[in-house]
Design an enzyme around this catalytic site. Structure first.
Site, short mmCIF file in Angstrom:
data_model
loop_
_atom_site.label_atom_id
_atom_site.label_comp_id
_atom_site.label_asym_id
_atom_site.label_seq_id
_atom_site.Cartn_x
_atom_site.Cartn_y
_atom_site.Cartn_z
CB SER A 180 -0.90 0.02 1.24
OG SER A 180 -1.44 1.32 1.41
CG ASP A 186 -19.44 1.10 2.64
OD1 ASP A 186 -19.33 0.83 3.84
OD2 ASP A 186 -19.57 2.26 2.21
CD GLU A 187 -16.86 -0.39 -3.18
OE1 GLU A 187 -17.54 0.09 -2.26
OE2 GLU A 187 -16.14 0.30 -3.93
CG HIS A 196 -22.26 3.57 5.27
ND1 HIS A 196 -23.46 4.14 5.59
CD2 HIS A 196 -22.40 3.09 4.00
CE1 HIS A 196 -24.30 4.02 4.56
NE2 HIS A 196 -23.67 3.38 3.60
N GLY A 213 -13.37 12.56 5.77
CA GLY A 213 -12.27 12.34 6.69
C GLY A 213 -11.35 13.55 6.84
CB SER A 215 -31.61 40.81 -3.13
OG SER A 215 -32.01 39.91 -4.16
#
Ligand SMILES: NC(=O)c1ccc[n+]([C@@H]2O[C@H](COP(=O)([O-])OP(=O)(O)OC[C@H]3O[C@@H](n4cnc5c(N)ncnc54)[C@H](OP(=O)(O)O)[C@@H]3O)[C@@H](O)[C@H]2O)c1
Length: 321
Positions: free
Chosen positions: A48, A80-81, A104, A130, A250
């Site tokens: 990574s 998530d997936e 989530h 984040g 206005s």
């Protein structure tokens, strides 16, 4: 709204938290927890690009399975997936009675992940990106968060969720923690993403821009009117609410708005909203998201390409360079 006066940080004292992923939420949450004195391990795939930054911040970086092994709390903060596959890989390494955390509720609410029965399953969902979660924390402020519990195997799930929210800074003045449920967070979040802020608002900006350009208005002017002014609206609504926003513009703008909004958001639009909300009762969206990822995101790629090639984007580039 619970604030620091109501939140007990003790349930996290002496505990080890594994954060899987170091992207939008993972980076911010890992750094906030670390600065709150919590022992944090970051779980990242070997190779990574983000490992160096996490290590430079003083965080221990390990492969996801090793980061999760024996940790008291494991927060899944990758897209998530991808979470079902990540959970499947780490599950054998999770300690008995450990806690599993989400930002989530999608994977739990729609049954894409069915956690082991001995685990606590909690959610702390900051209501914003984040980068802002981290910036607010470093400024001594906080971001509003929802907290929820889906499975309370040990009896300590709620105190743990609230302590985690406190460590993120969400109990600080100006912020707060709202007790919720996985269902309410998931449904309201997906509804807003599709039908309100992230789905409908960009679509109406584009439609307004295209209507003006079709009628011969300079695209740069159409962009300034229909797109750039969104920031003025957002700042006013954030600072003063919709009522205060109306009072701040206005009389001409306010009178025009009073004659226009209801014609656009008419009964047909409200009916479509109710249909979109009803669709979230089933798990069709979650299945479609999984299929989109498995096919390497054809819809997202096509939409991104369309937006990049649009006349609206050309006008933006012309104006802003
Ligand atoms: N975006 C937001 O601000 C926001 C706000 C509220 C809640 N949430 C929720 O927070 C969670 C994380 O979302 P996000 O937007 O922060 O995700 P993200 O930035 O896209 O996550 C990227 C990180 O996930 C890692 N990752 C991706 N696939 C992986 C895999 N198969 N195995 C291991 N690691 C993997 C990436 O690893 P590499 O470093 O190897 O690429 C990277 O470190 C989601 O549940 C989301 O719904 C997000």
């Amino acid at each position: 709204m619970l604030t620091d006066a109501d939140l007990d940080p003790a349930p996290l004292h002496g505990k080890t938290v594994a954060i899987i992923g170091f992207g939008n939420q993972g980076r911010a949450q890992a750094l906030n927890l670390h600065d709150s004195g919590i022992t944090v391990r970051v779980g990242l795939r070997p190779g990574s690009d983000r490992a160096a930054e996490a290590a430079a911040a003083g965080l221990t970086v390990l492969p996801p399975e090793e980061a999760a092994a024996g940790a008291n709390l494991v927060f899944l903060l990758a897209p998530d997936e991808h979470l079902p596959a990540i959970y499947a890989a780490i599950e054998p390494r999770l300690a008995q009675g450990a806690a599993l955390g989400f930002a989530h509720g999608l994977c739990i609410h729609y049954g894409l992940i069915v956690p082991r029965a001995d685990l606590d399953v909690i959610m702390v969902a900051p209501k914003g990106p984040g980068a802002a979660l981290r910036r607010l924390y470093t400024e001594g402020k906080g971001m509003v968060a929802l907290a929820a519990v889906a499975q309370d195997a040990t009896g300590n799930a709620w105190p743990l969720a609230l302590a985690y929210a406190a460590a993120l800074g969400s109990g600080r003045a100006g912020a707060g923690v709202l007790r919720s449920t996985f269902e309410q967070e998931t449904v309201s979040d997906l509804f807003n993403e599709g039908a309100v802020v992230w789905g409908a608002v960009p679509a109406i900006l584009e439609a307004g821009f295209e209507t003006l350009v079709e009628a011969g208005i300079d695209p740069a002017l159409a962009y300034l009117e229909c797109v750039s002014e969104l920031k003025l609206l957002a700042d006013l609504v954030e600072a003063r609410g919709i009522a205060g926003m109306r009072e701040a513009i206005s009389n001409t703008a306010e009178f025009r708005a009073s004659r226009g909004g209801g014609r656009i958001v008419d009964d047909a639009v409200r009916a479509t909203m109710r249909t979109m909300l009803a669709e979230l009762r089933g798990n069709g969206f979650a299945q479609a998201l999984s299929a989109e990822a498995a096919a390497d995101y054809p819809t997202l790629r096509a939409e991104r390409a369309r937006a990049r090639a649009s006349a609206l984007e050309a006008a933006r580039v012309r104006l802003k360079g």
